[in-house]
Structures are given as C-alpha cells and as structure tokens.
Design a protein around this motif. Structure first.
Motif, PDB file in Angstrom:
ATOM      1  N   VAL A 222     -87.155  -7.642 -51.499  1.00  7.32           N
ATOM      2  CA  VAL A 222     -88.641  -8.662 -51.243  1.00  7.32           C
ATOM      3  C   VAL A 222     -88.766  -7.771 -51.919  1.00  7.32           C
ATOM      4  O   VAL A 222     -89.735  -8.234 -53.183  1.00  7.32           O
ATOM      5  N   LEU A 223     -89.544  -6.423 -52.080  1.00  6.81           N
ATOM      6  CA  LEU A 223     -90.129  -5.859 -52.328  1.00  6.81           C
ATOM      7  C   LEU A 223     -90.054  -5.601 -53.577  1.00  6.81           C
ATOM      8  O   LEU A 223     -90.237  -4.693 -54.714  1.00  6.81           O
ATOM      9  N   THR A 224     -88.019  -5.265 -54.280  1.00  6.24           N
ATOM     10  CA  THR A 224     -87.999  -5.074 -55.046  1.00  6.24           C
ATOM     11  C   THR A 224     -88.205  -5.997 -56.219  1.00  6.24           C
ATOM     12  O   THR A 224     -88.314  -5.651 -57.592  1.00  6.24           O
ATOM     13  N   ALA A 225     -88.052  -7.234 -55.601  1.00  3.50           N
ATOM     14  CA  ALA A 225     -88.380  -8.800 -56.628  1.00  3.50           C
ATOM     15  C   ALA A 225     -89.315  -8.720 -57.020  1.00  3.50           C
ATOM     16  O   ALA A 225     -90.082  -9.391 -58.068  1.00  3.50           O
ATOM     17  N   THR A 226     -90.641  -8.654 -55.997  1.00  3.07           N
ATOM     18  CA  THR A 226     -91.965  -8.758 -55.798  1.00  3.07           C
ATOM     19  C   THR A 226     -92.009  -7.284 -57.613  1.00  3.07           C
ATOM     20  O   THR A 226     -92.769  -7.829 -58.366  1.00  3.07           O
ATOM     21  N   GLY A 227     -91.610  -5.963 -57.040  1.00  2.00           N
ATOM     22  CA  GLY A 227     -91.719  -5.142 -58.982  1.00  2.00           C
ATOM     23  C   GLY A 227     -91.793  -5.486 -59.662  1.00  2.00           C
ATOM     24  O   GLY A 227     -92.153  -5.442 -61.118  1.00  2.00           O
ATOM     25  N   ALA A 228     -90.022  -6.042 -59.826  1.00  2.00           N
ATOM     26  CA  ALA A 228     -89.766  -6.834 -61.107  1.00  2.00           C
ATOM     27  C   ALA A 228     -90.357  -7.728 -61.672  1.00  2.00           C
ATOM     28  O   ALA A 228     -90.069  -7.847 -62.857  1.00  2.00           O
ATOM     29  N   ALA A 229     -91.109  -9.366 -61.232  1.00  2.00           N
ATOM     30  CA  ALA A 229     -91.449  -9.553 -61.288  1.00  2.00           C
ATOM     31  C   ALA A 229     -92.987  -9.175 -62.020  1.00  2.00           C
ATOM     32  O   ALA A 229     -94.185  -9.691 -63.356  1.00  2.00           O
ATOM     33  N   LEU A 230     -93.650  -7.958 -61.303  1.00  2.00           N
ATOM     34  CA  LEU A 230     -94.464  -7.241 -61.653  1.00  2.00           C
ATOM     35  C   LEU A 230     -94.209  -6.303 -62.664  1.00  2.00           C
ATOM     36  O   LEU A 230     -95.643  -6.861 -64.014  1.00  2.00           O
ATOM     37  N   CYS A 231     -93.610  -5.965 -63.102  1.00  2.00           N
ATOM     38  CA  CYS A 231     -92.681  -5.392 -64.248  1.00  2.00           C
ATOM     39  C   CYS A 231     -92.802  -6.415 -65.878  1.00  2.00           C
ATOM     40  O   CYS A 231     -93.268  -6.260 -66.957  1.00  2.00           O
ATOM     41  N   ALA A 232     -92.689  -7.742 -65.430  1.00  2.00           N
ATOM     42  CA  ALA A 232     -92.573  -8.349 -66.374  1.00  2.00           C
ATOM     43  C   ALA A 232     -93.674  -8.902 -66.846  1.00  2.00           C
ATOM     44  O   ALA A 232     -94.206 -10.019 -67.891  1.00  2.00           O
ATOM     45  N   VAL A 233     -94.806  -9.410 -66.083  1.00  2.00           N
ATOM     46  CA  VAL A 233     -96.330  -9.202 -65.897  1.00  2.00           C
ATOM     47  C   VAL A 233     -96.784  -8.175 -66.795  1.00  2.00           C
ATOM     48  O   VAL A 233     -97.308  -8.251 -67.820  1.00  2.00           O
ATOM     49  N   ALA A 234     -96.453  -7.188 -66.107  1.00  2.00           N
ATOM     50  CA  ALA A 234     -97.527  -5.935 -67.324  1.00  2.00           C
ATOM     51  C   ALA A 234     -96.613  -6.322 -68.298  1.00  2.00           C
ATOM     52  O   ALA A 234     -97.843  -5.561 -69.917  1.00  2.00           O
ATOM     53  N   ILE A 235     -95.527  -6.003 -68.448  1.00  2.00           N
ATOM     54  CA  ILE A 235     -94.678  -6.207 -70.084  1.00  2.00           C
ATOM     55  C   ILE A 235     -95.075  -7.265 -71.290  1.00  2.00           C
ATOM     56  O   ILE A 235     -95.582  -7.636 -72.525  1.00  2.00           O
ATOM     57  N   ALA A 236     -95.435  -8.964 -70.426  1.00  2.00           N
ATOM     58  CA  ALA A 236     -96.268  -9.840 -70.638  1.00  2.00           C
ATOM     59  C   ALA A 236     -97.757  -9.632 -71.034  1.00  2.00           C
ATOM     60  O   ALA A 236     -98.083  -9.866 -72.935  1.00  2.00           O
ATOM     61  N   THR A 237     -98.226  -9.031 -70.437  1.00  2.00           N
ATOM     62  CA  THR A 237     -99.714  -8.392 -70.752  1.00  2.00           C
ATOM     63  C   THR A 237     -99.678  -7.663 -71.748  1.00  2.00           C
ATOM     64  O   THR A 237    -100.967  -7.656 -73.030  1.00  2.00           O
ATOM     65  N   HIS A 238     -98.993  -6.676 -71.891  1.00  2.00           N
ATOM     66  CA  HIS A 238     -98.846  -5.240 -73.405  1.00  2.00           C
ATOM     67  C   HIS A 238     -98.756  -6.156 -74.320  1.00  2.00           C
ATOM     68  O   HIS A 238     -99.615  -6.033 -75.542  1.00  2.00           O
ATOM     69  N   LEU A 239     -97.675  -7.137 -74.105  1.00  2.00           N
ATOM     70  CA  LEU A 239     -97.463  -8.365 -75.202  1.00  2.00           C
ATOM     71  C   LEU A 239     -98.141  -8.610 -76.067  1.00  2.00           C
ATOM     72  O   LEU A 239     -99.326  -9.657 -76.984  1.00  2.00           O
ATOM     73  N   MET A 240     -99.264  -9.602 -75.050  1.00  2.00           N
ATOM     74  CA  MET A 240    -100.720 -10.663 -74.813  1.00  2.00           C
ATOM     75  C   MET A 240    -101.683  -9.997 -76.040  1.00  2.00           C
ATOM     76  O   MET A 240    -102.206 -10.363 -77.021  1.00  2.00           O
ATOM     77  N   ALA A 241    -101.975  -8.567 -76.002  1.00  2.00           N
ATOM     78  CA  ALA A 241    -102.547  -8.296 -76.241  1.00  2.00           C
ATOM     79  C   ALA A 241    -102.511  -7.425 -77.398  1.00  2.00           C
ATOM     80  O   ALA A 241    -103.433  -6.856 -78.269  1.00  2.00           O
ATOM     81  N   VAL A 242    -101.363  -7.303 -77.857  1.00  2.00           N
ATOM     82  CA  VAL A 242    -100.857  -7.229 -79.207  1.00  2.00           C
ATOM     83  C   VAL A 242     -99.952  -8.215 -80.216  1.00  2.00           C
ATOM     84  O   VAL A 242     -99.586  -7.680 -81.061  1.00  2.00           O
ATOM     85  N   ASP A 243    -100.999  -9.104 -79.654  1.00  2.00           N
ATOM     86  CA  ASP A 243    -100.946 -10.503 -80.260  1.00  2.00           C
ATOM     87  C   ASP A 243     -99.460 -10.670 -80.367  1.00  2.00           C
ATOM     88  O   ASP A 243     -99.043 -11.359 -81.602  1.00  2.00           O
ATOM     89  N   SER A 244     -98.674 -10.424 -79.426  1.00  2.00           N
ATOM     90  CA  SER A 244     -96.688 -10.981 -79.848  1.00  2.00           C
ATOM     91  C   SER A 244     -97.085 -12.202 -78.197  1.00  2.00           C
ATOM     92  O   SER A 244     -96.652 -11.742 -77.439  1.00  2.00           O
ATOM     93  N   VAL A 245     -97.396 -13.277 -78.558  1.00  2.00           N
ATOM     94  CA  VAL A 245     -97.963 -14.465 -77.993  1.00  2.00           C
ATOM     95  C   VAL A 245     -96.323 -14.885 -77.322  1.00  2.00           C
ATOM     96  O   VAL A 245     -96.952 -15.533 -76.104  1.00  2.00           O
ATOM     97  N   VAL A 246     -96.281 -15.609 -77.941  1.00  2.00           N
ATOM     98  CA  VAL A 246     -94.321 -16.397 -77.664  1.00  2.00           C
ATOM     99  C   VAL A 246     -93.292 -15.398 -76.536  1.00  2.00           C
ATOM    100  O   VAL A 246     -93.755 -15.903 -75.824  1.00  2.00           O
ATOM    101  N   ALA A 247     -93.210 -13.939 -77.101  1.00  2.00           N
ATOM    102  CA  ALA A 247     -92.611 -13.064 -76.013  1.00  2.00           C
ATOM    103  C   ALA A 247     -93.338 -13.087 -74.711  1.00  2.00           C
ATOM    104  O   ALA A 247     -92.826 -12.957 -73.973  1.00  2.00           O
TER     105      ALA A 247
END
Length: 196
Positions: free
Chosen positions: A137-162
C-alpha cells in the motif's frame, strides 16, 4: 543456492522495503522539482526564461536528503549485523533447566490444545502477510504521488496533455490500490481458515 537466497521470504521482504524506500525518495525529489517549477511559474517570465541556475532551496533539500541516506546506510548495516548475530546466538548453549511441577501442569492443557489443532496458523506467516500488505500500500501510494509530482511539474512548464495523462495514471493507481488489501485479505483467510 543464490536463487534460493533470492526466493527466501526474508529476501522478498527486504526487497519490498527497499522498493518502498526508493519510491518515497523519488517522491521527495519529484515534489521538490515540482515546487521549483511552480516557483518559477510564479516569477516573471523574464526571470524564469533566463534559467541562471538552480535555486539554493533545491540544493539544500538535495543535500539534506543525501546526508540522511548516507547516515542511514551504516545504521541499517549495523542493525542487519546485530540481527544476524542475535539469531545465531539465540540457540541455547546448554540444555534448558527443568520446569517446576506446577508449571508443567499448567503447560499440559496448552500442549493438549496444540496437539488438537495441528494446523494452527503460523504467527510469522501472519506477520509477513501484514508487513507485505502495508509495504504494498505504501509503495503504491508513493507511485501515485510520483505521477502527481511529475504531472504538476509538466503542468507548470506548459505540457498540459502529458500532465493530464499522468494525473490519469495517478488516478488509476489510486483506484487500483483497493485490490492490494483484498488480495492480502484472501491470503490471510487462506492461512486462518484451515486452522478453524
């Protein structure tokens, strides 16, 4: 012999712990990168496009994280060696002293109960199931948070679709996490029900 070593339950547990720790270190680093990207987004476009260097806060967090990891390695090795020494020295060097008659009489019903229930669940196996469920459960939670962090970074640099694709991946991981406790609950029942 090395394949048996990697298939042992202790090796699997250690591998799960290492995977969980690596995922959460990635979460830390990715959220720092996302925070820096969001801070750059908040600044003027001239400042953010110049890209003069990495902010000092990022270097501080990286340095503290590296120091924690470097300090933890000797402690983990010492704990591992102490655990190995304790298990090797746990074998009795001399025969156990004889129990008093009252203790022997009190232990007799427990021994009879143990004989009546030969298929009682092993406490170590049950503990291992709980440990693996928590780590999964902790590993899956961390993987989901990794995806959220990368998505937030991409949103901040204007890669909206990714960014939206990765938010979707995080949502799929989060919804799929329901299967983890269900799987381990089935494993737990498989261990307990034969004893009933």
């Amino acid at each position: 012999m090395s394949s048996d070593l990697f298939r042992s339950p202790e090796a699997v547990d250690r591998s799960l712990m290492v995977a969980c720790a690596v995922v959460w270190l990635l979460v830390l680093g990715l959220f720092v990168a996302a925070g820096v990207a969001l801070a750059d987004l908040g600044q003027s476009s001239a400042q953010s496009s110049s890209g003069d260097g990495t902010p000092w806060l990022l270097y501080t967090v990286i340095g503290v994280s590296a120091a924690v990891i470097v300090a933890a390695v000797p402690l983990l090795l010492r704990a591992r060696n102490a655990g190995g020494a304790a298990s090797s020295s746990s074998a009795p060097a001399s025969p156990a002293p004889a129990r008093p008659a009252a203790a022997a009489r009190a232990a007799a019903p427990m021994a009879a109960t143990a004989r009546l229930r030969p298929g009682a669940p092993n406490a170590a196996v049950l503990d291992r199931i709980w440990l693996r469920c928590g780590l999964a459960v902790l590993t899956a939670t961390g993987a989901a948070l990794c995806a959220v962090a990368i998505a937030t970074h991409l949103m901040a640099v204007d890669s909206v679709v990714a960014s939206w694709v990765l938010y979707g991946v995080a949502a799929v991981i989060t919804v799929g996490m329901v299967a983890i406790p269900l799987y381990f609950l089935r494993e737990l029942r498989a261990q307990v029900e034969p004893a009933a």
